[in-house]
Design a protein around this motif. Structure first.
Motif, short mmCIF file in Angstrom:
data_model
loop_
_atom_site.label_atom_id
_atom_site.label_comp_id
_atom_site.label_asym_id
_atom_site.label_seq_id
_atom_site.Cartn_x
_atom_site.Cartn_y
_atom_site.Cartn_z
N VAL A 90 -50.36 22.46 -6.57
CA VAL A 90 -49.69 23.29 -7.57
C VAL A 90 -50.61 23.47 -8.80
O VAL A 90 -50.71 24.57 -9.34
CB VAL A 90 -48.35 22.63 -7.98
CG1 VAL A 90 -47.74 23.32 -9.16
CG2 VAL A 90 -47.41 22.63 -6.79
N VAL A 110 -53.38 26.01 -8.16
CA VAL A 110 -52.90 27.40 -8.15
C VAL A 110 -52.60 27.89 -9.57
O VAL A 110 -52.90 29.02 -9.92
CB VAL A 110 -51.66 27.51 -7.23
CG1 VAL A 110 -50.94 28.81 -7.42
CG2 VAL A 110 -52.09 27.35 -5.78
N ARG A 111 -52.01 27.01 -10.38
CA ARG A 111 -51.73 27.39 -11.77
C ARG A 111 -53.02 27.77 -12.48
O ARG A 111 -53.11 28.80 -13.15
CB ARG A 111 -51.10 26.22 -12.53
CG ARG A 111 -49.61 26.04 -12.26
CD ARG A 111 -49.04 24.94 -13.13
NE ARG A 111 -47.70 24.58 -12.74
CZ ARG A 111 -47.27 23.32 -12.66
NH1 ARG A 111 -48.08 22.31 -12.93
NH2 ARG A 111 -46.03 23.07 -12.32
N GLY A 120 -54.15 31.38 -13.70
CA GLY A 120 -53.93 31.37 -15.14
C GLY A 120 -52.46 31.37 -15.50
O GLY A 120 -52.02 32.09 -16.39
N ILE A 121 -51.69 30.56 -14.77
CA ILE A 121 -50.23 30.55 -14.99
C ILE A 121 -49.83 29.28 -15.75
O ILE A 121 -50.29 28.18 -15.44
CB ILE A 121 -49.49 30.57 -13.63
CG1 ILE A 121 -49.76 31.90 -12.93
CG2 ILE A 121 -47.99 30.39 -13.83
CD1 ILE A 121 -49.21 31.95 -11.52
N LYS A 122 -48.96 29.48 -16.71
CA LYS A 122 -48.50 28.35 -17.51
C LYS A 122 -47.24 27.76 -16.86
O LYS A 122 -46.35 28.48 -16.42
CB LYS A 122 -48.18 28.83 -18.93
CG LYS A 122 -47.94 27.73 -19.93
CD LYS A 122 -47.89 28.30 -21.36
CE LYS A 122 -47.50 27.25 -22.37
NZ LYS A 122 -46.11 26.79 -22.22
N ASN A 123 -47.19 26.45 -16.82
CA ASN A 123 -46.02 25.78 -16.27
C ASN A 123 -44.88 25.82 -17.27
O ASN A 123 -45.00 25.31 -18.39
CB ASN A 123 -46.40 24.32 -15.95
CG ASN A 123 -45.23 23.53 -15.40
OD1 ASN A 123 -44.18 24.09 -15.05
ND2 ASN A 123 -45.39 22.21 -15.31
N ASP A 124 -43.75 26.41 -16.88
CA ASP A 124 -42.64 26.46 -17.82
C ASP A 124 -41.47 25.57 -17.39
O ASP A 124 -40.33 25.76 -17.80
CB ASP A 124 -42.18 27.91 -18.03
CG ASP A 124 -41.86 28.62 -16.73
OD1 ASP A 124 -41.43 29.78 -16.76
OD2 ASP A 124 -42.06 28.00 -15.65
N TYR A 125 -41.76 24.61 -16.53
CA TYR A 125 -40.73 23.64 -16.13
C TYR A 125 -40.76 22.44 -17.06
O TYR A 125 -41.81 22.03 -17.52
CB TYR A 125 -40.98 23.14 -14.71
CG TYR A 125 -40.52 24.08 -13.63
CD1 TYR A 125 -41.44 24.77 -12.85
CD2 TYR A 125 -39.17 24.27 -13.37
CE1 TYR A 125 -41.01 25.62 -11.85
CE2 TYR A 125 -38.75 25.13 -12.36
CZ TYR A 125 -39.68 25.80 -11.61
OH TYR A 125 -39.26 26.64 -10.63
N GLU A 176 -37.52 18.32 -14.49
CA GLU A 176 -37.15 19.35 -13.50
C GLU A 176 -38.15 19.33 -12.36
O GLU A 176 -37.79 19.35 -11.18
CB GLU A 176 -37.17 20.74 -14.14
CG GLU A 176 -35.99 21.08 -15.02
CD GLU A 176 -36.13 22.46 -15.65
OE1 GLU A 176 -37.22 22.79 -16.16
OE2 GLU A 176 -35.14 23.23 -15.62
N GLU A 177 -39.41 19.33 -12.76
CA GLU A 177 -40.47 19.39 -11.75
C GLU A 177 -40.46 18.14 -10.89
O GLU A 177 -40.59 18.20 -9.67
CB GLU A 177 -41.84 19.53 -12.43
CG GLU A 177 -42.95 19.80 -11.41
CD GLU A 177 -44.30 20.05 -12.06
OE1 GLU A 177 -44.34 20.53 -13.20
OE2 GLU A 177 -45.31 19.75 -11.39
N TYR A 180 -37.72 18.24 -8.31
CA TYR A 180 -38.05 19.15 -7.21
C TYR A 180 -39.05 18.50 -6.25
O TYR A 180 -38.88 18.55 -5.03
CB TYR A 180 -38.60 20.47 -7.74
CG TYR A 180 -38.79 21.48 -6.66
CD1 TYR A 180 -40.01 21.57 -5.98
CD2 TYR A 180 -37.76 22.32 -6.26
CE1 TYR A 180 -40.17 22.48 -4.94
CE2 TYR A 180 -37.93 23.22 -5.22
CZ TYR A 180 -39.13 23.29 -4.57
OH TYR A 180 -39.30 24.18 -3.54
#
Lengths: 184, 394
Positions: A149, A152-153, A157-162, A166-167, A170
């Motif tokens: 994960v 891939v982030r 260039g994706i910010k984790n917003d969890y 929560e994460e 999951y």
């Protein structure tokens, strides 16, 4: 695309077109290959509509969003695809060509950095190069399939917003999906 | 150089090419990806991608004495597989009787039914039959609620058959069950069969008013298939008056219209000896595989008939004759790529290729010899959630 006063050659299977990249390099490409880039095809068709037909001049098509290294790879890939105007091969010839293409594709992917894949996909999308997009999208999917994960982030260039809890919840519930993942 | 900020449509295209396990993991990447993976349009696109590749072959194997059933998966149909422990059916393992797969894998979902091992004269008890919907890729399953059959105590009943399918009009999974009655004490016509349909969206059974004037030969392993949105069973009808024999036919139940229809069988040439048949699907056509029931035969021949125009009796054509093949117990059906699947006398799956005429054994690593192959289905994974009832959009 800007209109030029130069006009295209009459269409023939050996007609060439010139593409100009963002870093001002010129690529001479056979029409059959260039036509696989639908954006270029559209440009060429627009030019055909003009009245003036001058022989012996080549249209230069500007591609301000594509770098030379990327275009070189896309053209190279485009050349290896079955050409729409080619004479139909018999079964054996078709099988040999298929094997050759597979070998070429494997070689191409081996030497490609993941970042370059993103550039190729961007360019193929801009050029509306369907087969290229299909191939490189699949290559990227294959590349990230077994990644973590975090990888891939970073890659997209994706910010984790969890929230952390929560994460965590999951990951516990779907522990099986996190097994056997490549080390970062 | 372009940045990593690809347009959403491209990212979606790339993600739709990933196997379910990866997507389940990447649900953690961020919230919008999680939402995307629950979007019916994305789920459909993802399933379409995987449907275009060669499907995985799932094979069920049954232990001869204990009746224990396990599944093996073969990524490409002619690859040797291994017992995939992840395919351990997550339920029914405690006192499983005879686990069968109903029909086909639809949108990544499999319907399993556990049939009680009845001792004759024992009245079938509702609770002994269990049906479950299962998506192996996301490891989700749902056991269907039971529904008791109400009838007077002097009347006996039996579950004649079950069918599993998908109503593409309402985007719903359905299971149909047929109960037939008999009453030795009364002279006259029996009660008509009771037909009930379960729909996933309502999670309940309801009775439907429909005419069924044939008797189903219930055997999910060899005489039931799913095609064109309808579940089909081999069946027969007793011709009146006695002593005329039974007419064999095919009964179909359309999942959208919830109506039964009759499809006629092919007329075989003069046949001597007992003939067995296997009901299957080949190239999207109904197919029947006929073979001799003679026990003493060491090499078997298989006559393959296909119904080219669905529902049109005259369109049945004897398309292939395969054999003689040695060491074969019975046929299983066809793989998606058209290869004929059979069970060898040793219980292993054998693949027959029409083009080359060659056979190949399918080994399963880790499977004891006492297990025999029972059923095969083509499997394509999907993200379709049974428990949260996400509608699948075509």
């Amino acid at each position: 695309m800007s209109n030029t006063s130069e006009n295209p050659k009459p269409s023939s299977s050996s007609a060439k077109m010139t593409l100009k990249t963002s870093d001002n390099e010129l690529f001479e490409v056979e029409e059959a290959v260039a036509m696989k880039f639908c954006t270029v095809k559209q440009y060429f068709e627009d030019e055909k509509d003009s009245d003036v037909a001058a022989r012996g001049s080549t249209t230069v098509i500007p591609l301000p969003n594509v770098h030379s290294a990327v275009l070189a790879t896309l053209i190279s890939y485009g050349k290896k695809l079955p050409q729409s105007n080619a004479v139909a091969d018999n079964h054996e010839e078709e099988e040999t060509k298929k094997k050759e293409r597979k070998k070429y594709e494997q070689g191409l992917l081996k030497n490609l950095m993941p970042g370059e894949l993103l550039d190729l996909i961007s360019a193929a999308n801009y050029l509306d190069f369907k087969e290229g997009l299909e191939f490189f999208n699949q290559a990227l999917a294959d590349h990230i399939q077994n990644k973590s994960v975090e990888y891939v982030r970073k890659f997209f260039g994706i910010k984790n917003d969890y929230e952390p809890h929560e994460e965590e919840k999951y990951r516990e519930e779907y522990a099986w999906a996190f097994e056997g993942v490549d080390e970062d | 150089m372009a940045s990593a900020n690809l347009p959403e449509s491209l990212v979606e295209d790339i993600l739709s090419r990933l196997p379910v396990k990866s997507l389940k993991r990447f649900t953690c990447v961020n919230k919008s990806w999680s939402t995307l993976f629950q979007n019916p349009g994305f789920i459909a696109k993802h399933h379409r991608h995987f449907s275009q590749k060669n499907p995985t072959l799932l094979v069920s194997h049954r232990e001869l004495i204990t009746k224990n059933t396990v599944l093996s998966s073969h990524p490409v149909s002619n690859d040797n597989g291994s017992l995939d422990l992840n395919l351990e059916t997550p339920f029914f393992n405690d006192d499983m009787q005879e686990l069968n797969i109903l029909g086909a894998c639809i949108n990544g979902v499999i319907c399993l039914y556990d049939r009680p091992f009845l001792i004759s004269n024992q009245h079938p008890n509702d609770d002994l039959y269990r049906i479950a919907l299962w998506n192996p890729a996301i490891r989700e399953f749902k056991v269907l609620p039971t529904r008791h059959v109400h009838c007077p105590s002097h009347v006996d009943y039996t579950y004649e058959g079950f069918g599993f399918g998908y109503d593409h009009k309402s985007n719903d999974f359905k299971v149909v069950r047929i109960v037939s009655f008999w009453d030795d004490s009364i002279v006259g016509p029996d009660r008509p069969p009771l037909v009930e349909v379960y729909t996933l969206s309502t999670d309940s059974w309801r009775q439907i008013d429909t005419v069924l004037d044939a008797s189903i030969l219930s055997d999910p392993c060899k005489s039931e298939i799913y095609l064109n949105g309808a579940y089909h069973w081999l069946a027969y009808r007793s011709e009146q008056p006695w002593p005329h024999g039974d007419t064999e036919l095919i009964i179909s139940f359309d999942m959208s219209n919830e109506v039964f229809q009759i499809i006629k069988m092919p007329e075989l040439e003069d046949v001597s000896g007992m003939i067995l048949k296997n009901f299957s699907v080949l190239n999207d056509c109904l197919a029947l595989i006929f073979y001799s029931a003679e026990e003493t035969v060491t090499a078997k021949n298989f006559d393959i008939w296909m119904m080219y125009e669905y529902g049109v009796k005259e369109s049945w054509i004897k398309q292939f004759v395969v054999g003689p093949l040695v060491g074969i117990e019975r046929p299983l059906g066809f793989a998606k790529n058209g290869e004929l699947l059979l069970v060898g006398n040793n219980g292993l799956v054998v693949l027959y290729n029409f083009g080359s005429g060659e056979t190949k054994k399918l080994e399963v690593g880790g499977l004891p010899d006492s297990f025999h192959a029972l059923q095969t289905i083509a499997y394509v994974e999907s993200l379709v959630s049974i428990t949260s009832r996400i509608v699948f959009q075509n």
